[in-house]
Design an enzyme around this catalytic site. Structure first.
Site, PDB file in Angstrom:
ATOM      1  N   TYR A 141       0.827  -1.211   0.000  1.00 42.55           N
ATOM      2  CA  TYR A 141       0.000   0.000   0.000  1.00 42.55           C
ATOM      3  C   TYR A 141       0.866   1.267   0.000  1.00 42.55           C
ATOM      4  CZ  TYR A 141      -3.990  -3.023   1.116  1.00 42.55           C
ATOM      5  OH  TYR A 141      -4.957  -3.992   1.094  1.00 42.55           O
ATOM      6  N   LYS A 186       3.261 -15.461   2.176  1.00 44.58           N
ATOM      7  CA  LYS A 186       3.226 -16.199   0.910  1.00 44.58           C
ATOM      8  C   LYS A 186       4.676 -16.528   0.566  1.00 44.58           C
ATOM      9  CE  LYS A 186       0.793 -17.704  -2.597  1.00 44.58           C
ATOM     10  NZ  LYS A 186      -0.069 -18.868  -2.474  1.00 44.58           N
ATOM     11  N   ASP A 218      -3.250 -18.044   1.362  1.00 44.30           N
ATOM     12  CA  ASP A 218      -4.415 -18.693   0.744  1.00 44.30           C
ATOM     13  C   ASP A 218      -4.970 -19.774   1.672  1.00 44.30           C
ATOM     14  OD1 ASP A 218      -1.910 -19.786   0.274  1.00 44.30           O
ATOM     15  OD2 ASP A 218      -2.414 -20.642  -1.672  1.00 44.30           O
ATOM     16  N   ASP A 242      -5.324  -6.701   5.969  1.00 42.78           N
ATOM     17  CA  ASP A 242      -6.519  -5.962   5.560  1.00 42.78           C
ATOM     18  C   ASP A 242      -7.615  -6.958   5.182  1.00 42.78           C
ATOM     19  OD1 ASP A 242      -8.197  -3.986   4.711  1.00 42.78           O
ATOM     20  OD2 ASP A 242      -7.071  -3.455   2.912  1.00 42.78           O
ATOM     21  N   ASP A 246     -10.970  -8.509   7.782  1.00 46.12           N
ATOM     22  CA  ASP A 246     -12.376  -8.355   7.385  1.00 46.12           C
ATOM     23  C   ASP A 246     -13.071  -9.708   7.328  1.00 46.12           C
ATOM     24  OD1 ASP A 246     -12.328  -5.625   7.238  1.00 46.12           O
ATOM     25  OD2 ASP A 246     -13.240  -5.540   5.242  1.00 46.12           O
TER      26      ASP A 246
END
Ligand code: NAD
Length: 362
Positions: A141, A186, A218, A242, A246
């Protein structure tokens, strides 16, 4: 203790919920002989209206001069179409100005509200209590980005120092809980993830009581709905955090119940806020659930003031209110009609009052 708390009511339901959180803080101060001194400042749409900017310097200065900051929420349709300016810019300004680099989001299912959880009962049997620690100020980001012709790119970049400070925070949080830390990354593909693992391996000996594990993102996304009870604390990068936080909050099914803390290196104040937004549809109607904001005050006690007894007192008071059957509309579910008939369906103010009463008797 004597603490200065800056309040940022913000927009929409922000002022409604902050008012109730302050009444709980006042009751807590009285019960444990503390003194909380409040300064209320503008941010978001309210600040745009008054001063033309989402985060006036005076508001940030007040936050930096305090021991902790409690934020309601910012934003709303009124400010959606102002060119180049958005209320939500206040959030980024607060995070960078206060140098908070870690976002802690507990995702827990209150046993009284387990019907709100979209997962099958057998998956969440015995409850669910996960803490997601998300890196907040680095990664993709904030990395270099660009465009060239029909190509566009963003860059995931982390320094060892940035990784170390957030992973240490994850270890410390795990020490205070079930002592299990899962690093989500990852690392089978990303070089930056491999650096995360190297750092975690290097520092883990400083936290011998904590069991460290690794999971690819994943798989973590899948495990959160397949077997979420395996998790205690998850630490992860900005983007993965992020998304996963959620997902985890949806598992609990109660957006009006979830608190969060944003923390820095401990030398400045922490920022505490509910995870929900300003809910403009119900603003000022005495309909908002104040419990997420009240529970954010419990996190403030725990992480900024090292006051575990006070933190637990707030959490137990909320539990007791739920045990006694009090509900705001958002957590009433299909029982709304019967709750209303029984006089147990309450508004923002009455819910705050119930928590204050429960706190007195803890
Ligand atoms: P939202 O969280 O405000 O609302 C989503 C839904 O949940 C709405 O139906 C709302 O009524 C309900 N809801 C949320 N909090 C509730 C509570 N405490 N009690 C009862 N019901 C509640 O999300 P949104 O509608 O996507 O966003 C509304 C505004 O809030 C936007 O301007 C958005 O940018 C802003 N926002 C701010 C923050 C923040 O300040 N941290 C976070 C998210 C969104």
């Amino acid at each position: 203790m004597n603490k200065k708390i800056t309040l940022i009511p913000g927009d929409g339901i922000g002022p409604d919920i902050i008012e109730q959180a302050v009444s709980v803080l006042d009751a807590l101060a009285q019960k444990y002989n503390h003194r909380f001194e409040y300064t209320s400042v503008l941010a978001g749409g309210a600040a745009i209206d008054a001063q033309g900017v989402p985060l006036p310097q005076a508001s940030l200065d007040a936050c930096l001069a305090s021991d902790a900051v409690l934020l309601g929420a910012v934003g709303g349709p009124k400010w959606d179409n102002i060119p180049g300016i958005r209320p939500e810019q206040a959030l980024l300004g607060l995070r960078s100005g206060m140098k908070v680099f870690a976002n802690l989001r507990p995702a827990l299912i209150f046993k009284q509200l387990k019907n709100a959880c979209p997962l099958k009962d057998e998956i969440t049997e015995g409850g669910l209590d996960i803490l997601i620690v998300r890196e907040l100020t680095g990664g993709i980001y904030f990395g270099e980005r660009g465009r060239s012709g029909n190509e566009a790119w963003d860059t995931e970049k982390y320094s060892a120092a940035e990784i170390e400070r957030i992973v240490r925070l994850g270890f410390k949080a795990a020490e205070k809980r079930q002592k299990r830390l899962c690093l989500v990354d990852k690392a089978n593909i990303l070089e930056s993830s491999r650096l995360w693992r190297e750092v975690a391996e290097r520092i883990k000996t400083d936290y011998p009581s904590v069991e460290l594990s690794y999971l690819y993102v994943d798989n973590a996304a899948m495990q959160l709905v397949r077997n979420p009870r395996q998790f205690d604390v998850i630490v992860t990068s900005n983007m993965f955090g992020d998304i996963l936080s959620d997902e985890a909050s949806q598992i609990t099914g109660s957006i009006g119940m979830l608190a969060s803390a944003s923390l820095g290196d401990g030398t400045g104040p922490g920022l505490y806020e509910p995870i929900h937004g300003s809910a403009p549809d119900i603003a000022g109607k005495d309909l908002a659930n104040p419990l997420a904001t009240i529970l954010s005050c419990a996190l403030m006690m725990r992480y900024s003031f090292n006051a575990e007894t006070e933190a637990c007192a707030i959490e137990r008071a909320v539990e007791r209110v739920l045990d006694d059957g009090w509900r705001t509309a958002d957590i009433a579910g299909s029982d709304a009609a019967s709750l209303k008939a029984a006089g147990k369906l309450v508004g923002t103010k009455a819910m705050g009052k119930r928590v204050v009463e429960a706190l007195k008797n803890i």
